[in-house]
Design a protein around this motif. Structure first.
Motif, PDB file in Angstrom:
ATOM      1  N   LYS A   4    -158.358  47.724  27.727  1.00 49.46           N
ATOM      2  CA  LYS A   4    -157.221  47.038  28.353  1.00 49.46           C
ATOM      3  C   LYS A   4    -156.868  45.753  27.593  1.00 49.46           C
ATOM      4  O   LYS A   4    -155.696  45.361  27.535  1.00 49.46           O
ATOM      5  N   ASN A   5    -157.870  45.103  27.002  1.00 48.27           N
ATOM      6  CA  ASN A   5    -157.593  43.879  26.242  1.00 48.27           C
ATOM      7  C   ASN A   5    -156.824  44.176  24.966  1.00 48.27           C
ATOM      8  O   ASN A   5    -155.950  43.402  24.557  1.00 48.27           O
ATOM      9  N   THR A   6    -157.137  45.305  24.315  1.00 48.93           N
ATOM     10  CA  THR A   6    -156.383  45.715  23.125  1.00 48.93           C
ATOM     11  C   THR A   6    -154.942  46.030  23.501  1.00 48.93           C
ATOM     12  O   THR A   6    -153.997  45.639  22.804  1.00 48.93           O
ATOM     13  N   GLN A   7    -154.773  46.738  24.610  1.00 48.92           N
ATOM     14  CA  GLN A   7    -153.421  47.045  25.075  1.00 48.92           C
ATOM     15  C   GLN A   7    -152.652  45.767  25.403  1.00 48.92           C
ATOM     16  O   GLN A   7    -151.460  45.654  25.111  1.00 48.92           O
ATOM     17  N   ARG A   8    -153.346  44.801  25.967  1.00 50.85           N
ATOM     18  CA  ARG A   8    -152.693  43.521  26.294  1.00 50.85           C
ATOM     19  C   ARG A   8    -152.256  42.792  25.026  1.00 50.85           C
ATOM     20  O   ARG A   8    -151.167  42.209  24.984  1.00 50.85           O
ATOM     21  N   ILE A   9    -153.088  42.843  23.999  1.00 52.26           N
ATOM     22  CA  ILE A   9    -152.753  42.172  22.731  1.00 52.26           C
ATOM     23  C   ILE A   9    -151.492  42.772  22.119  1.00 52.26           C
ATOM     24  O   ILE A   9    -150.565  42.049  21.718  1.00 52.26           O
ATOM     25  N   PHE A  10    -151.428  44.093  22.063  1.00 53.98           N
ATOM     26  CA  PHE A  10    -150.270  44.724  21.415  1.00 53.98           C
ATOM     27  C   PHE A  10    -149.024  44.669  22.295  1.00 53.98           C
ATOM     28  O   PHE A  10    -147.907  44.603  21.767  1.00 53.98           O
ATOM     29  N   LEU A  11    -149.205  44.659  23.608  1.00 48.93           N
ATOM     30  CA  LEU A  11    -148.046  44.471  24.481  1.00 48.93           C
ATOM     31  C   LEU A  11    -147.513  43.044  24.327  1.00 48.93           C
ATOM     32  O   LEU A  11    -146.298  42.824  24.319  1.00 48.93           O
ATOM     33  N   SER A  12    -148.430  42.094  24.174  1.00 47.63           N
ATOM     34  CA  SER A  12    -148.015  40.707  23.917  1.00 47.63           C
ATOM     35  C   SER A  12    -147.238  40.612  22.611  1.00 47.63           C
ATOM     36  O   SER A  12    -146.279  39.828  22.503  1.00 47.63           O
ATOM     37  N   LEU A  13    -147.634  41.415  21.611  1.00 48.45           N
ATOM     38  CA  LEU A  13    -146.912  41.431  20.343  1.00 48.45           C
ATOM     39  C   LEU A  13    -145.470  41.888  20.546  1.00 48.45           C
ATOM     40  O   LEU A  13    -144.543  41.331  19.939  1.00 48.45           O
ATOM     41  N   VAL A 115    -140.804  47.200  28.536  1.00 49.03           N
ATOM     42  CA  VAL A 115    -141.910  46.298  28.238  1.00 49.03           C
ATOM     43  C   VAL A 115    -142.397  45.609  29.514  1.00 49.03           C
ATOM     44  O   VAL A 115    -143.598  45.375  29.685  1.00 49.03           O
ATOM     45  N   ASN A 116    -141.487  45.302  30.447  1.00 52.97           N
ATOM     46  CA  ASN A 116    -141.914  44.688  31.710  1.00 52.97           C
ATOM     47  C   ASN A 116    -142.584  45.697  32.632  1.00 52.97           C
ATOM     48  O   ASN A 116    -143.487  45.334  33.395  1.00 52.97           O
ATOM     49  N   THR A 117    -142.170  46.964  32.566  1.00 46.78           N
ATOM     50  CA  THR A 117    -142.860  48.008  33.321  1.00 46.78           C
ATOM     51  C   THR A 117    -144.290  48.163  32.812  1.00 46.78           C
ATOM     52  O   THR A 117    -145.237  48.303  33.600  1.00 46.78           O
ATOM     53  N   GLN A 118    -144.462  48.130  31.498  1.00 48.27           N
ATOM     54  CA  GLN A 118    -145.803  48.162  30.909  1.00 48.27           C
ATOM     55  C   GLN A 118    -146.646  46.992  31.416  1.00 48.27           C
ATOM     56  O   GLN A 118    -147.820  47.154  31.764  1.00 48.27           O
ATOM     57  N   ALA A 119    -146.034  45.800  31.459  1.00 52.29           N
ATOM     58  CA  ALA A 119    -146.765  44.603  31.875  1.00 52.29           C
ATOM     59  C   ALA A 119    -147.229  44.706  33.321  1.00 52.29           C
ATOM     60  O   ALA A 119    -148.374  44.357  33.651  1.00 52.29           O
ATOM     61  N   ILE A 120    -146.354  45.189  34.214  1.00 51.52           N
ATOM     62  CA  ILE A 120    -146.720  45.338  35.623  1.00 51.52           C
ATOM     63  C   ILE A 120    -147.828  46.372  35.779  1.00 51.52           C
ATOM     64  O   ILE A 120    -148.770  46.190  36.563  1.00 51.52           O
ATOM     65  N   GLY A 132    -147.191  35.816  33.517  1.00 46.85           N
ATOM     66  CA  GLY A 132    -146.667  34.595  32.905  1.00 46.85           C
ATOM     67  C   GLY A 132    -146.995  34.505  31.423  1.00 46.85           C
ATOM     68  O   GLY A 132    -146.169  34.057  30.622  1.00 46.85           O
ATOM     69  N   SER A 133    -148.202  34.949  31.045  1.00 53.34           N
ATOM     70  CA  SER A 133    -148.602  34.871  29.642  1.00 53.34           C
ATOM     71  C   SER A 133    -147.767  35.798  28.771  1.00 53.34           C
ATOM     72  O   SER A 133    -147.433  35.461  27.629  1.00 53.34           O
ATOM     73  N   PHE A 134    -147.397  36.973  29.301  1.00 52.02           N
ATOM     74  CA  PHE A 134    -146.545  37.885  28.530  1.00 52.02           C
ATOM     75  C   PHE A 134    -145.200  37.227  28.224  1.00 52.02           C
ATOM     76  O   PHE A 134    -144.717  37.262  27.087  1.00 52.02           O
ATOM     77  N   HIS A 135    -144.607  36.630  29.239  1.00 52.22           N
ATOM     78  CA  HIS A 135    -143.325  35.966  29.022  1.00 52.22           C
ATOM     79  C   HIS A 135    -143.486  34.704  28.173  1.00 52.22           C
ATOM     80  O   HIS A 135    -142.542  34.275  27.512  1.00 52.22           O
TER      81      HIS A 135
END
Length: 382
Positions: A4-13, A115-120, A132-135
């Protein structure tokens, strides 16, 4: 198995690239204005193509997110967005420019919803809030986009070369990152818009997002013009840069601020900062008061959209993707209607007077957000 942390990193990208791309377009609007010799009203009319393109993307973005895993429309939408950005740079007549801006707005709509659906969906794997960190990464991408645009202006790089460079790099990173995104997040229910009386839960959130987005969209597109025309600053990206810098800082802090004072008070704090910042910038139009004012507006607008998206994802009536799509309709409409509205008011009066709209929208955040939380409390008590 991707963590999940890897997914968070690339979604943040992706959030970062999205902000970089949008700020690349927004920071060169003064260049386009000068190249076509537009007056404020004519520029406002060109910018009107943005909300039209966004609204055209409404039914398609909702359908794509409901039919496919969100990473599919995300990758397709962003790839087409890089092409649209390059097309804007190479537009030599008004017709081509309008078509390019329409396509840019349309594809922005597609990947923003995705991208926001992915974040939720990813938020569900974390106990602490991470929206908040994604935005924050979106705003950080915006800052780097402005800095890069400033370098391009200082070095005399053409808008064509500038947009091609940004589009090419973004496209390569998009293709590389696709495999690291969240899979199998398609919702099984709540994927259809229910016609009839608007759901108050979604409606109030939508109005809040709309008001904040008018401020965001107007600042994106007119902060450079304000520094150029009102303050007579040669490097007109300063205002946009300070706005985006404080927006990014606030978004990275917003999850902690919400944990301390709660969402209702965060909305009120955001509104207060917007009103105070706009008042400073238009009452005392000097370089440093405008810089402080724009920083307050950036700090104030930062948390509103992420909070609204997060609350929308908790809707009992719609799936997260559809709820975000509906709220995004309000926010994107506000973000993209704000710039042409400012253009028309600036042409009729002057640019300083037109910025009063931002202060009024900020002020209205207080009663509308209060109505939302009263309704939310009623639902929870039922």
């Amino acid at each position: 198995m991707i963590s999940k942390n890897t997914q968070r990193i690339f979604l943040s990208l992706f959030f970062f690239l999205s902000g970089f791309s949008f700020s690349t377009w927004a920071s060169r609007i003064p260049t386009i204005k000068m190249a076509f010799d537009f007056n404020d009203a004519e520029l406002g009319s060109i910018l009107l193509a943005m909300p039209i393109g966004s609204l055209l993307g409404l039914p398609i973005s909702g359908w794509l997110v409901s039919k496919y895993n969100s990473r599919v429309p995300l990758i397709i939408g962003f790839a087409l967005n890089t092409f649209a950005l390059a097309l804007i740079g190479f537009s030599h007549n008004v017709v081509t420019l309008v078509i390019a801006v329409l396509l840019f707005s349309f594809t922005t709509r597609i990947y923003n919803i995705s991208v926001n659906t992915q974040a939720i969906s990813l938020q569900k794997f974390y106990e602490r809030k991470i929206m908040g960190s994604f935005h924050g990464f979106w705003s950080t991408g915006g800052i780097f986009g402005i800095l890069f645009s400033t370098l391009m202006l200082n070095w005399g790089i053409s808008i064509q070369s500038h947009f091609i460079m940004v589009g090419a790099v973004a496209l390569v990173l998009t293709v590389f990152s696709y495999k690291y995104l969240l899979k199998n997040d398609k919702a099984e229910k709540g994927n259809k818009i229910i016609l009839g009386k608007p759901d108050p839960y979604i409606f109030y959130l939508g109005v809040v997002a709309f008001l904040s987005a008018i401020c965001e969209g107007g600042m994106f597109d007119w902060s450079g013009i304000y520094f150029q025309q009102v303050l007579n600053v040669e490097i007109f990206t300063y205002g946009y840069l300070i706005f985006m810098t404080f927006m990014a800082a606030s978004r990275f802090l917003s999850d902690k601020i919400i944990a301390v004072i709660g969402m209702p008070n965060t909305y009120i704090m955001s509104a207060t900062c917007i009103v105070a910042g706009i008042a400073m910038a238009i009452i005392v139009p000097t370089f440093w008061t405008a810089m402080i004012g724009f920083s307050l507006v950036g700090f104030g607008t930062a948390a509103v959209i992420p909070m609204s998206y997060a609350l929308a994802g908790a809707s009992h009536k719609y799936s997260p993707g559809m709820a975000v799509s509906i709220i995004a309709t309000y926010s994107i409409t506000g973000m993209l209607l704000g710039p042409p509205l400012i253009g028309y008011l600036a042409h009729a009066f002057n640019l300083r007077v037109s910025f009063v709209i931002f202060g009024l929208c900020g002020l209205m955040l207080i009663p509308v957000s209060r109505m939302f939380f009263i309704h939310k409390k009623t639902l929870e008590a039922a």
